[in-house]
Scaffold this motif. Sequence first.
Motif, PDB file in Angstrom:
ATOM      1  N   PHE A  44      10.503  73.845 -79.977  1.00 54.47           N
ATOM      2  CA  PHE A  44      10.271  73.753 -81.419  1.00 54.47           C
ATOM      3  C   PHE A  44       8.843  73.335 -81.773  1.00 54.47           C
ATOM      4  O   PHE A  44       8.604  72.878 -82.886  1.00 54.47           O
ATOM      5  CB  PHE A  44      11.280  72.782 -82.037  1.00 54.47           C
ATOM      6  N   TYR A  45       7.906  73.496 -80.839  1.00 54.07           N
ATOM      7  CA  TYR A  45       6.527  73.069 -81.084  1.00 54.07           C
ATOM      8  C   TYR A  45       5.903  73.762 -82.295  1.00 54.07           C
ATOM      9  O   TYR A  45       4.961  73.235 -82.896  1.00 54.07           O
ATOM     10  CB  TYR A  45       5.665  73.349 -79.846  1.00 54.07           C
ATOM     11  N   ALA A  46       6.390  74.940 -82.674  1.00 47.33           N
ATOM     12  CA  ALA A  46       5.826  75.693 -83.801  1.00 47.33           C
ATOM     13  C   ALA A  46       6.786  75.744 -84.980  1.00 47.33           C
ATOM     14  O   ALA A  46       6.641  76.591 -85.864  1.00 47.33           O
ATOM     15  CB  ALA A  46       5.461  77.104 -83.359  1.00 47.33           C
ATOM     16  N   THR A  47       7.776  74.837 -85.011  1.00 49.76           N
ATOM     17  CA  THR A  47       8.790  74.838 -86.077  1.00 49.76           C
ATOM     18  C   THR A  47       8.849  73.467 -86.729  1.00 49.76           C
ATOM     19  O   THR A  47       9.714  72.641 -86.392  1.00 49.76           O
ATOM     20  CB  THR A  47      10.176  75.197 -85.505  1.00 49.76           C
ATOM     21  N   PRO A  48       7.927  73.164 -87.638  1.00 51.09           N
ATOM     22  CA  PRO A  48       7.962  71.851 -88.290  1.00 51.09           C
ATOM     23  C   PRO A  48       9.193  71.722 -89.192  1.00 51.09           C
ATOM     24  O   PRO A  48       9.661  72.695 -89.784  1.00 51.09           O
ATOM     25  CB  PRO A  48       6.665  71.831 -89.099  1.00 51.09           C
ATOM     26  N   PHE A  49       9.716  70.491 -89.289  1.00 49.89           N
ATOM     27  CA  PHE A  49      10.859  70.253 -90.174  1.00 49.89           C
ATOM     28  C   PHE A  49      10.882  68.783 -90.560  1.00 49.89           C
ATOM     29  O   PHE A  49      10.498  67.913 -89.786  1.00 49.89           O
ATOM     30  CB  PHE A  49      12.174  70.652 -89.487  1.00 49.89           C
ATOM     31  N   GLU A  50      11.323  68.526 -91.791  1.00 48.90           N
ATOM     32  CA  GLU A  50      11.526  67.161 -92.251  1.00 48.90           C
ATOM     33  C   GLU A  50      12.967  66.727 -92.047  1.00 48.90           C
ATOM     34  O   GLU A  50      13.272  65.533 -92.071  1.00 48.90           O
ATOM     35  CB  GLU A  50      11.138  67.038 -93.724  1.00 48.90           C
ATOM     36  N   ASP A  51      13.824  67.712 -91.860  1.00 51.33           N
ATOM     37  CA  ASP A  51      15.235  67.463 -91.569  1.00 51.33           C
ATOM     38  C   ASP A  51      15.714  68.600 -90.674  1.00 51.33           C
ATOM     39  O   ASP A  51      15.326  69.758 -90.890  1.00 51.33           O
ATOM     40  CB  ASP A  51      16.061  67.419 -92.860  1.00 51.33           C
ATOM     41  N   PRO A  52      16.529  68.335 -89.655  1.00 51.81           N
ATOM     42  CA  PRO A  52      16.961  69.404 -88.752  1.00 51.81           C
ATOM     43  C   PRO A  52      17.662  70.568 -89.447  1.00 51.81           C
ATOM     44  O   PRO A  52      17.699  71.680 -88.909  1.00 51.81           O
ATOM     45  CB  PRO A  52      17.913  68.680 -87.788  1.00 51.81           C
ATOM     46  N   SER A  53      18.216  70.340 -90.635  1.00 54.84           N
ATOM     47  CA  SER A  53      18.878  71.426 -91.363  1.00 54.84           C
ATOM     48  C   SER A  53      17.891  72.520 -91.764  1.00 54.84           C
ATOM     49  O   SER A  53      18.311  73.625 -92.133  1.00 54.84           O
ATOM     50  CB  SER A  53      19.595  70.876 -92.598  1.00 54.84           C
ATOM     51  N   GLU A  54      16.594  72.226 -91.709  1.00 54.36           N
ATOM     52  CA  GLU A  54      15.575  73.220 -92.063  1.00 54.36           C
ATOM     53  C   GLU A  54      15.274  74.183 -90.913  1.00 54.36           C
ATOM     54  O   GLU A  54      14.640  75.217 -91.117  1.00 54.36           O
ATOM     55  CB  GLU A  54      14.279  72.518 -92.478  1.00 54.36           C
ATOM     56  N   HIS A  77      -1.260  72.941 -80.334  1.00 55.19           N
ATOM     57  CA  HIS A  77      -0.571  72.416 -81.504  1.00 55.19           C
ATOM     58  C   HIS A  77      -0.455  70.896 -81.356  1.00 55.19           C
ATOM     59  O   HIS A  77      -0.042  70.396 -80.314  1.00 55.19           O
ATOM     60  CB  HIS A  77       0.819  73.033 -81.624  1.00 55.19           C
ATOM     61  N   PHE A  78      -0.792  70.174 -82.412  1.00 61.32           N
ATOM     62  CA  PHE A  78      -0.703  68.719 -82.407  1.00 61.32           C
ATOM     63  C   PHE A  78       0.609  68.327 -83.085  1.00 61.32           C
ATOM     64  O   PHE A  78       0.846  68.684 -84.244  1.00 61.32           O
ATOM     65  CB  PHE A  78      -1.907  68.111 -83.110  1.00 61.32           C
ATOM     66  N   LEU A  79       1.439  67.576 -82.380  1.00 60.19           N
ATOM     67  CA  LEU A  79       2.793  67.305 -82.826  1.00 60.19           C
ATOM     68  C   LEU A  79       3.021  65.823 -83.077  1.00 60.19           C
ATOM     69  O   LEU A  79       2.480  64.968 -82.372  1.00 60.19           O
ATOM     70  CB  LEU A  79       3.793  67.771 -81.761  1.00 60.19           C
ATOM     71  N   SER A  80       3.833  65.547 -84.080  1.00 58.29           N
ATOM     72  CA  SER A  80       4.335  64.196 -84.315  1.00 58.29           C
ATOM     73  C   SER A  80       5.845  64.322 -84.482  1.00 58.29           C
ATOM     74  O   SER A  80       6.325  64.882 -85.470  1.00 58.29           O
ATOM     75  CB  SER A  80       3.701  63.583 -85.565  1.00 58.29           C
ATOM     76  N   PHE A  81       6.573  63.795 -83.513  1.00 55.03           N
ATOM     77  CA  PHE A  81       8.009  64.023 -83.422  1.00 55.03           C
ATOM     78  C   PHE A  81       8.754  62.698 -83.532  1.00 55.03           C
ATOM     79  O   PHE A  81       8.416  61.732 -82.847  1.00 55.03           O
ATOM     80  CB  PHE A  81       8.321  64.694 -82.084  1.00 55.03           C
TER      81      PHE A  81
END
Length: 243
Positions: free
Chosen positions: A93-103, A217-221
């Motif tokens: 999911f490195y290229a799939t940003p989401f604020e909630d997993p439902s997104e 890609h810079f990620l914050s998880f």
Amino acid sequence: MKFFLLLFTAVLILCSCSSWEATPSQVQAESLPPEPASSQAAASSSSLSSSASSSASSSSFTGPYAADPGPDDPRSLVDQETLQWVWTFLQYFYATPFEDPSEIPARDVYWFAFTRIARDAWDADSQQVMADLEKNGQAFPIPREAAEEMIAKTFGLEDLPYEGDVAYDPDQDTYRYYFAHGEPDVSIYFLDFQELGDSVYTCSAEASPQWESSEIHFLSFTFQIVEDGGEAYCQALSLSVQP
């Protein structure tokens, strides 16, 4: 004499023409477009027979499969099993940003669930998996309940309508998963781990697809370690991505 001279000239002309004629395989190779890099990556990771993904084994420094980190290493905040889970999740999911997993698109959620269930089954008993493949026409049967349980634990989602190209067998109540769907080939470099409280953690990392080595890609998880009935598992909460 003139007859032999004409015959010799004809032979030279035929030889010259044949030297410029391309073979059918050459013509076919030149007329076909190059295979997309993403297809090459999927093909390279389609086999479940390797002990770990190629990206993890390519660099012991960036992967969770290295020796236990020292006390000053940011990875030391979580255990090795959690590191491996974060590593794997970010690969997908490195290229799939989401604020909630439902997104997250449902087909991506199911792809993750199918591939992880198949991988876990292979690691646990590869001979049994081979027998299942032989019995089911090279398709690996994944019970619907197993997929839904994986999705509930990983994403906190229930009753998610199925989307994807994996066939469902209603008689057996199983999905027919083929290993050729493959796994992502993405290198993950951990930068930092922090505990936010209540078993919630944030991880900063860099992701680099192996078929696009110049792209980072810079990620914050953010994820949570859930305790349920004596069982502990990781659940994704949010992911921000900066190309």
